[in-house]
Design a protein around this motif. Structure first.
Motif: not given
Length: 186
Positions: A12-35
């Motif tokens: 039910d939780q959302n990854l959006d805020s983490q993804l936005d911050a990681l993209q802003k920090a220059g991440c070229e590849k992001i791994f996502m998990e709901k665990e």
């Protein structure tokens, strides 16, 4: 290469805020998990760790997103350090590719080692106190010494099968063999 790792605990939780911050920090590849944070098994994190090479950087939004405990975090960070991979936590302000970040992680590592030592000491003290009171670890014996003697006698006579003896004493056949083997070793 700069890798990002984002995790939330429930579907039910959302990854959006983490993804936005990681993209802003220059991440070229992001791994996502709901665990769940309680789970050791994090396949996406492991997939990322397997792809890392010397000189890479791992960025996480927050330390607790990467690891379930301080000990696990320190172990993973040490593995990365040994592989010459930088580790950055955006909200915690930690970057192991800076002198301050290295120092912070060394302090964390010292606390984690201290915690392990305290747990080990407390466990030893608890076991010693239990032994002093006549208690030992392990499962309570199902059969009394008298019953074990009876079983050995029945087995030695050979009139009834091991299965019948086990059924009569409500134990598994292996228990009968263990009792007979223990008696024969003495």
């Amino acid at each position: 290469m700069i890798f990002g790792y984002a995790r939330v605990s429930t579907k039910d939780q959302n990854l959006d805020s983490q993804l936005d911050a990681l993209q802003k920090a220059g991440c070229e590849k992001i791994f996502m998990e709901k665990e769940s944070g309680a789970k050791d098994d994090r396949p996406e994190r492991q997939r990322m760790l397997d792809q890392l090479r010397a000189g890479d950087t791992v960025i996480v939004y927050k330390l607790d997103r990467f690891s379930r405990s301080m000990i696990d975090l320190i172990q993973k960070a040490e593995e990365l350090r040994q592989r010459d991979i930088a580790f950055v936590s955006l909200t915690d302000g930690i970057a192991t590719n800076t002198p301050t970040g290295k120092m912070q992680f060394n302090v964390f590592a010292a606390f984690a080692e201290f915690q392990r030592d305290i747990i080990r000491e407390n466990t030893k003290a608890g076991l010693a106190a239990a032994r002093a009171r006549g208690r030992t670890g392990g499962r309570k014996q199902k059969l009394t010494p008298k019953q074990e003697k009876e079983i050995h006698t029945l087995y030695a006579k050979g009139d009834i099968s091991v299965t019948q003896i086990a059924t009569a004493y409500s134990v598994h056949r292996n228990t009968i063999y263990n009792i007979v083997g223990k008696k024969n070793k003495k």
